[in-house]
Write an enzyme that holds these catalytic residues in place. Structure first.
Site, PDB file in Angstrom:
ATOM      1  N   TYR A   6     -10.404 -34.174   8.213  1.00 55.04           N
ATOM      2  CA  TYR A   6     -10.199 -34.115   6.756  1.00 55.04           C
ATOM      3  C   TYR A   6     -11.499 -34.242   5.947  1.00 55.04           C
ATOM      4  O   TYR A   6     -12.551 -34.443   6.509  1.00 55.04           O
ATOM      5  CB  TYR A   6      -9.095 -35.058   6.278  1.00 55.04           C
ATOM      6  CG  TYR A   6      -9.225 -36.559   6.412  1.00 55.04           C
ATOM      7  CD1 TYR A   6     -10.406 -37.216   6.674  1.00 55.04           C
ATOM      8  CD2 TYR A   6      -8.075 -37.342   6.246  1.00 55.04           C
ATOM      9  CE1 TYR A   6     -10.447 -38.596   6.746  1.00 55.04           C
ATOM     10  CE2 TYR A   6      -8.116 -38.733   6.325  1.00 55.04           C
ATOM     11  CZ  TYR A   6      -9.299 -39.344   6.578  1.00 55.04           C
ATOM     12  OH  TYR A   6      -9.337 -40.702   6.647  1.00 55.04           O
ATOM     13  N   GLU A   7     -11.371 -34.043   4.677  1.00 54.85           N
ATOM     14  CA  GLU A   7     -12.529 -34.020   3.768  1.00 54.85           C
ATOM     15  C   GLU A   7     -13.535 -32.949   4.215  1.00 54.85           C
ATOM     16  O   GLU A   7     -14.753 -33.127   4.111  1.00 54.85           O
ATOM     17  CB  GLU A   7     -13.167 -35.415   3.723  1.00 54.85           C
ATOM     18  CG  GLU A   7     -13.903 -35.741   2.447  1.00 54.85           C
ATOM     19  CD  GLU A   7     -13.028 -35.659   1.202  1.00 54.85           C
ATOM     20  OE1 GLU A   7     -11.880 -36.140   1.215  1.00 54.85           O
ATOM     21  OE2 GLU A   7     -13.497 -35.067   0.212  1.00 54.85           O
TER      22      GLU A   7
END
Lengths: 586, 586
Positions: B429-430
């Site tokens: 993620y990110e």
């Protein structure tokens, strides 16, 4: 859904390892028609079972774990039927003695089958895995009565078997065992508790044959005082029919990170007075009996690393072809391609190594007598590398499979994360990878001063030079292989010197040395296949499969093999800052 | 149970980074008394919260996942109270503007706090993490009305915030977004569905401030047509009191591999006509607003890699000291020592790198104006390395933590496997690590032709030479660092040339380049600490901590840094067999 990689399996078995020539003519196999037709028939049949029967169980077992209720294990839905089908197909005893209900086929075929079951569902595959381990112990060390009563049933899959080693508070350290065996009449009474008993109980078959390590009353201290016993779930009458329920019960199952479909049991022996057991082999020689089956078991754990990684690869590949991002399927993104090719190349390298050494195992057992000792020395050297390296790589590749999925990989419904959860046990059980590494360095290099390793490195060097001369892409592979084998020789010399002058440093270096060895051996076996492919193309074949084989080996040589340098650096320095560091400073 | 590594944190902040000198005198911080006393007070307070309040939640959240029932999320027991305590301590807005309820402290302190929350419980730490991201977006781009109404509440932790980017079928590809925003009166009506919304709903606070990417009716195609909106869970009246329930609801929560305590929601906007939203920043400039907070967010994800690894290390260390095998605690076994020291050294290297670059971030924002651009260029270069490398290392180290436990590590009750399950999201993620790597190579090297990287390498080279001259163990470190920086220069030159002549190859090389960079930067920052320790010893200190610091850096230099060679090999060959491989052959 898992599909057995038949093309690669057949290529290895028939074209690279040439099973017909290598094994087909040996007395053990000569009447079985070992060769291409048999390979095709077996693999097709196995692939059907793996794809249609076992594969669909993987998510079922994960979502509906085996559990223990009232001293009985209830296994996941569908697993019992699949065990029956595996038994009916004769797969439980595929490489076992034909005299006792086995198929008597080469371990090479058993290895291919094992890869398929593990690719389809690791948790399920543990049932036949443990069964064949138990059978092998009885076959090697049991008396005729035990063989007659139990062996055929295990080989046919009518019954299954377990291995009971570990106790609470003593994992890899068997010397402090508390389970006791007291002689009584023609048998022994076993009392004690064992943990981590894979497929310790279930009701998919009529009986379960537990092999149990325990100590006799007057046994010597430590690991030389351990004996092996056969403890059936149900006693067996003289006519072969089942008798009374024996005093052995599952107490509970573990709540594990993965392989939920495999019941990992705490087993209680003799809570109501003593479980009836029969000595296998000689008194106090239990560990020796265990060592007999260790190579086979560790090869199989290595195959679990491969199986899970192959399953993870297939799923990630399918996802990457479907999933569109930035207007194209993500497989077109160079970094996704890198991840998938890393998975593919390492899978094929692991397969090539494992299958090649399955042949070595067959030759050690059934080859020409003059060469058996040499083959045994080689397989002894290879086994810790196969178990250790292939399970470490298994963790990496299943994690890459998650990564290819992006956010979807982290959501359990996808099933991608399960491959990682399942395979994470493999660097731990059947001897942790730390133990494999210590075995490789301390025992396998130590006992012959590295001469077996040296002989293997000579073979690799010779092959590398031949590939260099062949030119083209093979020259790239040969060149990388030549550098890597030189580096391996340096690391080998380093750890052998440590064994003599600084044994503690050799144990600190062992893991990195094992990994370096694995990456090299994998490259070597992959290159062998690439060379076979080169010759096929030279002979006029236009099968694209051969071109792929060469390209994959070239990628491995260029992008994976450099990892050896990192491990070699750690090996070279193990006697430095690592050894100097005070344990109390951790 | 997790205990914040205060000694190492203080050492870095006060002795290596000398927070008082470096940041204390800057206008932003000069009245806050930034320096050793404040460091001690903050860290002690944070450590208490992390150890006593948050740490005990880790297993609770794992066993009792947040779940969605009837359009409401029910969070794990105890999480709500812990959010309140974090809010009361002022931790939500530790580095946020004092004008709007924040503490106005350096990001360096926020970084240390973030490490602690993540070490204690990653799932919990995501609540303040996402909140501060939302606050930063409003702070940077919101108008005064939005700031007045929402910012202080987020900074004080009275309300929390979320980021709503991803939609089903569009993970990292924001251009194909379907969520719509239609202007109406002074606001917009938002309709659409978002997925993977971390802490998307809960009842621990009175209101939730959703920041939502959506498209205006006449927006341009693709990513330049996306706007950012603020959508509160409850509308806010003019007097600041809460008004009507807005039309935004959680639909479901994901069943994830880990971070079970963090509700990952599917969020529905406008199912009953439209959720009321307010534009943040300019129309069609939503992605620019997002980029503002990206560095902070990615630094925090890197800290999750560190936090989980530190937690895993502490647990594995405690286990290895207790667990006896072969008559001694397993920590005495050289291979277990190797695993623990690998964890310790990499944790300290990650911490040193992350904290050092938190200072760079502070200098970019609040430093002397003449140097802000330089600091910004450096932090822009560092961030993908911190996010990518530290999360990859996080997966490795938490897996090592499992391994140290042996079979017990695979049993969930131990809690060791949870660290691995939790941290496995961080490479995803990110921005996946593939995206980080592409950012590092394509944007960060590409935009200045590698001059920022070159400047960093010059610094490392200079430091390495100084350590060589210093002699003793530092010379070992300096020598290894000098070799590694030379190798890094080669790889950098390679990828920069690829950017010009063969961009696809640069994307194939990017991941390995990022990893090589991370290992080098980590070594560099660890060596800086070792050099500070050397000087302290030279000045007469007999604190054993300093000797440890030098020994740890020496181990890293000798046993970890060689990994760079493996990555460099892959970088060098990325334009070879990897690029040549037909995607259709996978």
């Amino acid at each position: 859904m898992y599909r057995a990689p038949l093309e690669d399996m057949r290529f290895l078995i028939d074209e690279v390892l040439r099973v017909g020539d290598t094994l087909g003519g040996l007395p053990r196999f000569e009447e079985l028609g070992v060769g291409e037709d048999l390979t095709a028939a077996l693999l097709d049949e196995g692939a059907k079972l793996a794809g249609e029967v076992i594969g669909p169980l993987r998510r079922v077992g994960d979502l509906h774990p085996a559990r223990c209720e009232e001293q009985k294990v209830i296994i996941s839905p569908g697993y019992g039927e699949a065990i029956q089908q595996l038994a009916q197909g004769g797969w439980f005893g595929i490489s076992a003695d034909a005299d006792f209900g086995g198929q008597g086929l080469p371990e090479l075929y058993g290895t291919a089958a094992s890869e398929m079951w593990n690719g389809a569902d690791m948790a399920f595959a543990l049932a036949p895995f443990l069964s064949s381990g138990a059978a092998l112990a009885i076959s090697s060390h049991g008396n005729d009565a035990l063989k007659t009563t139990y062996l055929e049933k295990l080989h046919t899959g009518e019954w299954t078997g377990t291995m009971n080693l570990t106790e609470s508070g003593a994992g890899s350290d068997l010397g402090v065992m508390k389970t006791r065996a007291v002689p009584k009449d023609d048998h022994y009474l076993i009392t004690g508790q064992k943990i981590y008993i894979t497929w310790g109980d279930h009701d998919a078959v009529d009986n379960i044959v537990h092999l149990v390590l325990a100590k006799l009353p007057d046994a010597p201290e430590g690991s030389s005082g351990i004996s092996l016993f056969l403890v059936p779930k149900f006693l067996v009458n003289a006519d072969g029919s089942l008798g009374e329920r024996n005093d052995v019960y599952p107490v509970s199952t573990e709540h594990k990170l993965g392989i939920h479909g495999s019941p990992t049991c705490v087993m209680a022996f003799g809570d109501s007075g003593g479980a009836i057991g029969y000595l296998v082999g000689e008194e106090n020689r239990g560990l020796t009996c265990m060592f007999t089956m260790m190579n086979e078991a560790r090869l199989k754990v290595g195959l679990q690393g491969l199986g899970a990684s192959e399953g993870a690869y297939q799923q990630a590949l399918a996802y990457a072809k479907e999933r569109v991002q930035g207007g194209v399927p993500i497989i077109q993104h160079p970094d996704v391609k890198r991840m998938l090719l890393t998975m593919k190349a390492l899978n094929e390298a692991m397969r090539a190594l494992a299958y090649s050494e399955a042949v070595t195992m067959d030759l050690a057992h059934y080859g020409a007598e003059a060469h058996q000792a040499g083959s045994q020395a080689r397989i002894d050297l290879m086994i810790p590398v196969i178990k250790g390296w292939m399970t470490e790589v298994g963790v990496e590749l299943t994690s890459l499979g998650v990564q290819v999925h992006g956010g979807m990989g982290y959501v359990e419904e996808t099933g991608a994360a399960q491959y990682l959860r399942d395979v994470r046990i493999t660097p731990i059980y059947e001897g942790t990878n730390g133990i494999q590494a210590a075995d490789l360095v301390g025992r396998k290099l130590g006992r012959d001063g590295g001469s077996t390793m040296g002989a293997v490195l000579d073979m690799i060097r010779k092959d590398a030079n031949a590939y260099l001369e062949a030119g083209g892409e093979l020259a790239t592979v040969g060149s990388a292989l030549r550098d890597a084998v030189a580096l391996q020789a340096v690391s080998t010399e380093t750890v052998i010197q440590m064994l003599a002058s600084n044994p503690e440093a050799s144990r600190a270096a062992a893991f990195d040395y094992m990994m370096q060895t694995g990456y090299l051996f994998g490259a070597w076996q992959l290159a062998r296949g690439a060379n076979v492919a080169r010759l096929a193309i030279q002979d006029g074949s236009d099968n694209e499969f051969y071109a792929k084989k060469i390209a994959t080996a070239a990628f491995y040589a260029q992008s994976i093999l450099p990892r050896c340098e990192g491990y070699a650096g750690a090996v070279a320095n193990a006697a430095g800052a690592l050894q100097d560091y005070h344990v109390g400073w951790l």
